[in-house]
Write a protein that holds these residues in place. Sequence first.
Motif, PDB file in Angstrom:
ATOM      1  N   ASP A  46    -102.201  -6.469 -16.474  1.00 46.54           N
ATOM      2  CA  ASP A  46    -102.878  -6.657 -17.754  1.00 46.54           C
ATOM      3  C   ASP A  46    -103.971  -7.719 -17.644  1.00 46.54           C
ATOM      4  OD1 ASP A  46    -101.215  -4.771 -18.764  1.00 46.54           O
ATOM      5  OD2 ASP A  46    -100.114  -6.090 -20.118  1.00 46.54           O
ATOM      6  N   LEU A  47    -103.662  -8.788 -16.920  1.00 47.55           N
ATOM      7  CA  LEU A  47    -104.633  -9.875 -16.793  1.00 47.55           C
ATOM      8  C   LEU A  47    -105.857  -9.431 -16.006  1.00 47.55           C
ATOM      9  CD1 LEU A  47    -104.737 -13.069 -17.406  1.00 47.55           C
ATOM     10  CD2 LEU A  47    -104.400 -13.279 -14.956  1.00 47.55           C
ATOM     11  N   PHE A  48    -105.634  -8.742 -14.890  1.00 51.02           N
ATOM     12  CA  PHE A  48    -106.749  -8.432 -13.990  1.00 51.02           C
ATOM     13  C   PHE A  48    -107.459  -7.135 -14.322  1.00 51.02           C
ATOM     14  CE2 PHE A  48    -104.737 -11.561 -11.065  1.00 51.02           C
ATOM     15  CZ  PHE A  48    -105.823 -12.415 -11.040  1.00 51.02           C
ATOM     16  N   VAL A  49    -106.884  -6.307 -15.168  1.00 50.59           N
ATOM     17  CA  VAL A  49    -107.655  -5.155 -15.635  1.00 50.59           C
ATOM     18  C   VAL A  49    -108.805  -5.671 -16.494  1.00 50.59           C
ATOM     19  CG1 VAL A  49    -106.474  -4.593 -17.828  1.00 50.59           C
ATOM     20  CG2 VAL A  49    -107.349  -2.762 -16.388  1.00 50.59           C
ATOM     21  N   PHE A  50    -108.574  -6.792 -17.155  1.00 46.79           N
ATOM     22  CA  PHE A  50    -109.641  -7.445 -17.909  1.00 46.79           C
ATOM     23  C   PHE A  50    -110.697  -7.993 -16.946  1.00 46.79           C
ATOM     24  CE2 PHE A  50    -111.910 -10.523 -20.350  1.00 46.79           C
ATOM     25  CZ  PHE A  50    -111.726 -10.236 -21.682  1.00 46.79           C
ATOM     26  N   SER A 109     -92.904 -12.913 -23.737  1.00 44.95           N
ATOM     27  CA  SER A 109     -94.173 -13.018 -23.012  1.00 44.95           C
ATOM     28  C   SER A 109     -94.680 -11.642 -22.601  1.00 44.95           C
ATOM     29  CB  SER A 109     -94.021 -13.923 -21.788  1.00 44.95           C
ATOM     30  OG  SER A 109     -93.269 -13.301 -20.765  1.00 44.95           O
ATOM     31  N   LEU A 110     -93.777 -10.767 -22.181  1.00 45.34           N
ATOM     32  CA  LEU A 110     -94.174  -9.425 -21.758  1.00 45.34           C
ATOM     33  C   LEU A 110     -94.681  -8.601 -22.942  1.00 45.34           C
ATOM     34  CD1 LEU A 110     -94.326  -7.548 -19.308  1.00 45.34           C
ATOM     35  CD2 LEU A 110     -91.989  -6.829 -19.797  1.00 45.34           C
ATOM     36  N   MET A 111     -93.999  -8.688 -24.067  1.00 45.31           N
ATOM     37  CA  MET A 111     -94.429  -7.940 -25.251  1.00 45.31           C
ATOM     38  C   MET A 111     -95.737  -8.485 -25.805  1.00 45.31           C
ATOM     39  SD  MET A 111     -90.893  -7.012 -27.302  1.00 45.31           S
ATOM     40  CE  MET A 111     -90.208  -8.666 -27.307  1.00 45.31           C
ATOM     41  N   THR A 112     -95.911  -9.812 -25.760  1.00 41.87           N
ATOM     42  CA  THR A 112     -97.159 -10.415 -26.241  1.00 41.87           C
ATOM     43  C   THR A 112     -98.336  -9.974 -25.386  1.00 41.87           C
ATOM     44  OG1 THR A 112     -95.947 -12.360 -27.025  1.00 41.87           O
ATOM     45  CG2 THR A 112     -98.323 -12.591 -26.753  1.00 41.87           C
ATOM     46  N   MET A 113     -98.153 -10.025 -24.065  1.00 38.78           N
ATOM     47  CA  MET A 113     -99.212  -9.592 -23.164  1.00 38.78           C
ATOM     48  C   MET A 113     -99.527  -8.113 -23.387  1.00 38.78           C
ATOM     49  SD  MET A 113    -101.328 -10.198 -20.634  1.00 38.78           S
ATOM     50  CE  MET A 113    -100.905 -11.502 -19.458  1.00 38.78           C
ATOM     51  N   GLY A 114     -98.510  -7.290 -23.511  1.00 37.99           N
ATOM     52  CA  GLY A 114     -98.724  -5.860 -23.699  1.00 37.99           C
ATOM     53  C   GLY A 114     -99.460  -5.547 -24.991  1.00 37.99           C
ATOM     54  N   ALA A 115     -99.088  -6.234 -26.071  1.00 34.66           N
ATOM     55  CA  ALA A 115     -99.750  -5.995 -27.356  1.00 34.66           C
ATOM     56  C   ALA A 115    -101.219  -6.403 -27.299  1.00 34.66           C
ATOM     57  CB  ALA A 115     -99.029  -6.771 -28.457  1.00 34.66           C
ATOM     58  N   ALA A 116    -101.504  -7.559 -26.670  1.00 30.19           N
ATOM     59  CA  ALA A 116    -102.889  -8.023 -26.573  1.00 30.19           C
ATOM     60  C   ALA A 116    -103.727  -7.080 -25.719  1.00 30.19           C
ATOM     61  CB  ALA A 116    -102.925  -9.441 -26.000  1.00 30.19           C
ATOM     62  N   THR A 117    -103.173  -6.630 -24.600  1.00 25.78           N
ATOM     63  CA  THR A 117    -103.912  -5.724 -23.704  1.00 25.78           C
ATOM     64  C   THR A 117    -104.191  -4.402 -24.383  1.00 25.78           C
ATOM     65  OG1 THR A 117    -102.839  -6.766 -21.804  1.00 25.78           O
ATOM     66  CG2 THR A 117    -103.895  -4.643 -21.430  1.00 25.78           C
ATOM     67  N   ALA A 119    -104.422  -3.858 -27.568  1.00 22.38           N
ATOM     68  CA  ALA A 119    -105.402  -4.095 -28.634  1.00 22.38           C
ATOM     69  C   ALA A 119    -106.816  -4.213 -28.081  1.00 22.38           C
ATOM     70  CB  ALA A 119    -105.031  -5.357 -29.411  1.00 22.38           C
ATOM     71  N   ILE A 120    -106.972  -4.779 -26.874  1.00 22.49           N
ATOM     72  CA  ILE A 120    -108.305  -4.871 -26.265  1.00 22.49           C
ATOM     73  C   ILE A 120    -108.889  -3.479 -26.075  1.00 22.49           C
ATOM     74  CG2 ILE A 120    -109.525  -5.462 -24.120  1.00 22.49           C
ATOM     75  CD1 ILE A 120    -107.690  -7.915 -23.922  1.00 22.49           C
ATOM     76  N   GLY A 121    -108.052  -2.522 -25.722  1.00 23.76           N
ATOM     77  CA  GLY A 121    -108.512  -1.153 -25.546  1.00 23.76           C
ATOM     78  C   GLY A 121    -108.972  -0.493 -26.831  1.00 23.76           C
ATOM     79  N   ASP A 204    -118.610   4.438 -22.899  1.00 18.60           N
ATOM     80  CA  ASP A 204    -118.253   4.852 -24.248  1.00 18.60           C
ATOM     81  C   ASP A 204    -116.752   4.735 -24.496  1.00 18.60           C
ATOM     82  OD1 ASP A 204    -118.464   5.883 -26.804  1.00 18.60           O
ATOM     83  OD2 ASP A 204    -118.330   7.959 -26.130  1.00 18.60           O
ATOM     84  N   TRP A 205    -115.938   5.369 -23.648  1.00 21.47           N
ATOM     85  CA  TRP A 205    -114.485   5.371 -23.877  1.00 21.47           C
ATOM     86  C   TRP A 205    -113.654   5.215 -22.605  1.00 21.47           C
ATOM     87  CZ3 TRP A 205    -112.473   9.290 -21.022  1.00 21.47           C
ATOM     88  CH2 TRP A 205    -113.293  10.387 -20.741  1.00 21.47           C
ATOM     89  N   GLY A 206    -114.222   5.497 -21.437  1.00 18.71           N
ATOM     90  CA  GLY A 206    -113.427   5.473 -20.219  1.00 18.71           C
ATOM     91  C   GLY A 206    -112.835   4.113 -19.899  1.00 18.71           C
ATOM     92  N   TRP A 207    -113.583   3.022 -20.193  1.00 20.83           N
ATOM     93  CA  TRP A 207    -113.095   1.687 -19.869  1.00 20.83           C
ATOM     94  C   TRP A 207    -111.833   1.327 -20.649  1.00 20.83           C
ATOM     95  CZ3 TRP A 207    -112.471  -2.168 -23.487  1.00 20.83           C
ATOM     96  CH2 TRP A 207    -113.092  -1.965 -24.739  1.00 20.83           C
ATOM     97  N   ARG A 208    -111.591   2.017 -21.764  1.00 21.65           N
ATOM     98  CA  ARG A 208    -110.432   1.701 -22.602  1.00 21.65           C
ATOM     99  C   ARG A 208    -109.121   2.214 -21.991  1.00 21.65           C
ATOM    100  NH1 ARG A 208    -112.357   0.156 -27.655  1.00 21.65           N
ATOM    101  NH2 ARG A 208    -114.548   0.671 -28.020  1.00 21.65           N
ATOM    102  N   ILE A 209    -109.214   3.251 -21.174  1.00 21.16           N
ATOM    103  CA  ILE A 209    -108.001   3.888 -20.655  1.00 21.16           C
ATOM    104  C   ILE A 209    -107.097   2.918 -19.886  1.00 21.16           C
ATOM    105  CG2 ILE A 209    -107.151   5.668 -19.060  1.00 21.16           C
ATOM    106  CD1 ILE A 209    -109.532   7.396 -19.890  1.00 21.16           C
ATOM    107  N   PRO A 210    -107.614   2.100 -18.951  1.00 24.88           N
ATOM    108  CA  PRO A 210    -106.720   1.180 -18.232  1.00 24.88           C
ATOM    109  C   PRO A 210    -105.980   0.212 -19.156  1.00 24.88           C
ATOM    110  CG  PRO A 210    -108.826   1.372 -17.102  1.00 24.88           C
ATOM    111  CD  PRO A 210    -108.991   2.053 -18.409  1.00 24.88           C
ATOM    112  N   PHE A 211    -106.610  -0.186 -20.260  1.00 27.79           N
ATOM    113  CA  PHE A 211    -105.947  -1.087 -21.205  1.00 27.79           C
ATOM    114  C   PHE A 211    -104.863  -0.361 -21.994  1.00 27.79           C
ATOM    115  CE2 PHE A 211    -110.034  -3.069 -20.410  1.00 27.79           C
ATOM    116  CZ  PHE A 211    -109.713  -4.410 -20.291  1.00 27.79           C
ATOM    117  N   LEU A 212    -105.135   0.855 -22.410  1.00 32.38           N
ATOM    118  CA  LEU A 212    -104.159   1.606 -23.194  1.00 32.38           C
ATOM    119  C   LEU A 212    -102.977   2.061 -22.338  1.00 32.38           C
ATOM    120  CD1 LEU A 212    -106.631   3.765 -25.336  1.00 32.38           C
ATOM    121  CD2 LEU A 212    -105.549   1.584 -25.935  1.00 32.38           C
TER     122      LEU A 212
END
Length: 305
Positions: A46-50, A109-117, A119-121, A204-212
Motif C-alpha cells: 500500500d505504501l509503495f504503490v503510492f 493499523s492494517l484496516m487503517t492502511m487499507g481504507a486509506a489506500t 480511498a486514494i483510488g 484516466d482510470w488505470g492508475w486507480r486499479i493498484p490502489f483498489l
Amino acid sequence: MTTRIPAPAPPEPATPRPGSGTGPDPRKMRKIAVASVIGTTVEWYDLFVFGTASALVFDKIFFPQLDGTVGTLLAFLTFASAYLARMVGAVIFGHFGDRVGRKSMLLISLMTMGAATFAIGLVPDYNTIGVAAPLLLLALRFIQGLALGGEWGGAVLMTVEHAPAGRRGFFGSTVQIGVPIGTLLANGVFLLVATHTDSAQLLDWGWRIPFLVSAVLVAVGIYIRLHIEETSTFQAVRETGTKAKIPFFALMRQYWRQVLLGGIATLSTGSTFTLMITSGVNYGTQELGAVSRIMCGARWRGLRV
C-alpha cells in the motif's frame, strides 16, 4: 504415635517474565511469522504503490497546472509526508499496543492502511475538483503513514515476543521480508496495468486499479491476523499490573540514546532504499526512455515529458 509429615505443596506455576521467550511450538511459531510477514507485505504494498504512482503519473493527475519538474517534486513531497506521519503513528500505536495489546493494534493499523489506500483510488483528479484533489491525496497519504508507524514495530514485537529465547533475532528479522515483497508487488501490479492500457487510459482510470486491488490483500491480511494469539509476554505484564501509564515517556526516559541511534540508522538505509525505488523509476521513465520500453512497452512512451 506416628507423626505424618505433610507432603510439600507443588510449586506454583511461574508467571512468564516479559521477554522470557517461552515461545509456542514450532508449527504455531511459523504461523505467527507468516502472519507478520503477510501483514507487513500488504502494508508496504500500500505504501509503495503510492510511491510508484508518484514517480509515474501523480504529477499529471494532481499537479497538471505546474511545470513537469515542479509537479514531480510536489508528488514526491506528498509521498514523503508518510514518513513524518510514521513517527507520529509509531508513538500512538506503540502507546496503545503496550496498553491494550499487540494483536488489536496490528488489526487496526492494517484496516487503517487499507481504507486509506482504497480511498486514494477514488480521489477525483485536479481537473474535477481543483486544489481539493491534492489536499485529499495529502491527507490520505498522512493516514497511510500513521498506519505504517504502527505496523512494522508491532509486527516485530508480535513475532519476537512469541519466539523462543534462542530464536528471537531470527524470527524478528523475518518481518523485514515483507518490505521487498510489497515493493515488488506494487511495481508488478503497475506493470500489469500499464501493459494492458494506453497512456490516456492509464492517466484516466488505470492508475486507480493498484490502489483498489489492495482491498483484496488487506482482507487476506486481516483474516490471517484474526487467527493469531496475543503474546504471553503482554498477557503477563497485563496480569501483574506493571504497564507504564505513558509507555513513550518511560521509553525515552530510559532508552533515549538507543531510540536516537536506531532512528538515525533507519533513516540512512530507508532514505537510500526509497530513492532507488521511486526517483529511480521516475528518472528511468522520464529521462532514459529505454526503461519505459523494456519494462512497460511502447505504450509508456506517451507518458514521457
